[in-house]
Design a protein around this motif. Structure first.
Motif, PDB file in Angstrom:
ATOM      1  N   GLU A 141     -12.073  -3.018  30.167  1.00 33.19           N
ATOM      2  CA  GLU A 141     -10.806  -3.602  29.704  1.00 33.19           C
ATOM      3  C   GLU A 141     -11.023  -4.350  28.392  1.00 33.19           C
ATOM      4  O   GLU A 141     -12.142  -4.711  28.045  1.00 33.19           O
ATOM      5  CB  GLU A 141     -10.287  -4.591  30.761  1.00 33.19           C
TER       6      GLU A 141
ATOM      7  N   HIS B  26     -11.179  -7.310  25.775  1.00 32.75           N
ATOM      8  CA  HIS B  26     -11.638  -8.704  25.846  1.00 32.75           C
ATOM      9  C   HIS B  26     -11.390  -9.373  24.496  1.00 32.75           C
ATOM     10  O   HIS B  26     -12.320  -9.526  23.698  1.00 32.75           O
ATOM     11  CB  HIS B  26     -13.134  -8.753  26.180  1.00 32.75           C
TER      12      HIS B  26
ATOM     13  N   THR C 167     -17.531  -5.430  28.253  1.00 34.81           N
ATOM     14  CA  THR C 167     -18.053  -6.793  28.443  1.00 34.81           C
ATOM     15  C   THR C 167     -18.424  -7.098  29.896  1.00 34.81           C
ATOM     16  O   THR C 167     -19.532  -7.570  30.170  1.00 34.81           O
ATOM     17  CB  THR C 167     -17.023  -7.837  27.932  1.00 34.81           C
ATOM     18  N   ASP C 168     -17.523  -6.822  30.829  1.00 40.65           N
ATOM     19  CA  ASP C 168     -17.809  -7.177  32.232  1.00 40.65           C
ATOM     20  C   ASP C 168     -18.991  -6.377  32.791  1.00 40.65           C
ATOM     21  O   ASP C 168     -19.739  -6.867  33.635  1.00 40.65           O
ATOM     22  CB  ASP C 168     -16.564  -6.955  33.114  1.00 40.65           C
TER      23      ASP C 168
ATOM     24  N   GLU D 195     -22.213  -7.879  31.073  1.00 35.62           N
ATOM     25  CA  GLU D 195     -22.551  -9.165  31.708  1.00 35.62           C
ATOM     26  C   GLU D 195     -23.169  -8.942  33.086  1.00 35.62           C
ATOM     27  O   GLU D 195     -24.175  -9.552  33.446  1.00 35.62           O
ATOM     28  CB  GLU D 195     -21.288 -10.034  31.831  1.00 35.62           C
TER      29      GLU D 195
ATOM     30  N   GLY E  35     -18.115  -9.259  38.499  1.00 42.25           N
ATOM     31  CA  GLY E  35     -17.978  -9.862  37.189  1.00 42.25           C
ATOM     32  C   GLY E  35     -16.580  -9.768  36.611  1.00 42.25           C
ATOM     33  O   GLY E  35     -16.396  -9.959  35.409  1.00 42.25           O
TER      34      GLY E  35
ATOM     35  N   HIS F 216     -10.706 -15.645  30.194  1.00 43.13           N
ATOM     36  CA  HIS F 216     -10.953 -14.237  29.861  1.00 43.13           C
ATOM     37  C   HIS F 216     -11.245 -14.110  28.368  1.00 43.13           C
ATOM     38  O   HIS F 216     -10.368 -14.371  27.549  1.00 43.13           O
ATOM     39  CB  HIS F 216      -9.739 -13.378  30.247  1.00 43.13           C
TER      40      HIS F 216
ATOM     41  N   GLU G 211     -17.168 -16.518  27.980  1.00 43.02           N
ATOM     42  CA  GLU G 211     -17.620 -15.127  27.856  1.00 43.02           C
ATOM     43  C   GLU G 211     -18.134 -14.813  26.451  1.00 43.02           C
ATOM     44  O   GLU G 211     -19.085 -14.037  26.294  1.00 43.02           O
ATOM     45  CB  GLU G 211     -16.486 -14.152  28.216  1.00 43.02           C
TER      46      GLU G 211
HETATM   47 ZN   LIG Z   1     -14.635 -10.321  31.302  1.00 43.37          ZN
END
Ligand SMILES: [Zn+2]
Length: 250
Positions: free
Chosen positions: A26, A28, A36-37, A40, A111, A155, A160
């Motif tokens: 998604e 960011h 990103t998720d 991470e 995450g 978010h 982040e």
């Molecule tokens: Zn995220």
């Protein structure tokens, strides 16, 4: 990391606990990648399991599931949604595979704020009674974000962005291109007081897809936050592997 090891290695080792990192694909804000998720999750799972492994904990990190629940962001191109009902099937299949191989402990390392495995875990656990299945949202391992960050967004904000500046700085856009992460909230007083929840339609609450201002993000803040999370997770893995499934309550 399962993706890095081979059958020769697997055959010669024992695994007491599996970690299933679960991300999302998604937007960011403008500055962070769609992955990103996943990035991470990959990093936090690998590093925390690495610390534990070096302390003798037999933990294996499964490949990160890249798709999360993004039902409220489908009007943003290339957001890929995986519905909770699909996730439940995926999780059940992973549990079933491990269970048959005698690996009886699994932690979902989540995450993404839109994912929630609790109800699925309740349902699956009733069918696998000698299997320990739990969920950790890595971003709440350190609950007091205000000890680490000035703007506590949720978010692609300061937290982040700080983390991504640590993990993969080349994939973060230069600061003059960051959005301010300004966002709208539900009007109702009950939301303000914290007892009403409803999903957010992302493009209606944020212009840049961020929620929380990343402006004060730094490498140092991210490093401090990550370090604390990694140590706590490594310790959890150790505790879980040292505890028999029929003796988990005190
Ligand atoms: Zn995220």
């Amino acid at each position: 990391m399962l993706k890095e090891i081979n059958w020769k290695y697997v055959k010669e080792n024992r695994y007491d606990l599996a970690i299933l990192p679960w991300g999302a694909t998604e937007a960011h804000n403008y500055q962070l990648p769609f992955g990103t998720d996943v990035i991470e999750c990959d990093y936090i799972a690998e590093e925390s399991a690495g610390i534990a492994w070096n302390n003798g904990v037999k933990v294996i990190v499964l490949p990160t599931i890249p798709f999360g629940v993004n039902t409220q962001q489908l009007d943003i191109p290339l957001t890929i949604n995986m519905n909770p009902s699909t996730q439940a099937f995926v999780l059940r299949d992973v549990v079933d595979s491990l269970n048959g191989q005698g690996i009886k402990k699994l932690i979902v390392l989540n995450g993404h704020g839109g994912n929630d495995f609790k109800q699925m875990i309740r349902e699956i656990s009733s069918d696998y009674t000698d299997f320990f299945l739990g969920q950790v949202n890595w971003y709440v391992v350190e609950k007091n974000w205000s000890d680490f960050f000035e703007d506590v967004g949720d978010h692609a904000g300061e937290m982040e962005t700080s983390i991504m500046l640590n993990i993969i700085p080349d994939w973060v856009l230069p600061k003059d291109q960051w959005g301010d992460g300004a966002s709208k909230k539900l009007k109702f007083k009950a939301r303000e007081e914290g007892w009403l929840w409803a999903p957010r339609e992302w493009t209606k609450v944020s212009n840049d897809t961020g929620i929380g201002n990343p402006e004060k993000a730094t490498v140092e803040k991210g490093e401090k936050f990550l370090y604390s999370i990694l140590l706590k997770l490594a310790n959890l893995y150790k505790e879980i592997t040292e505890t028999r499934i029929d003796d988990i309550y005190e």
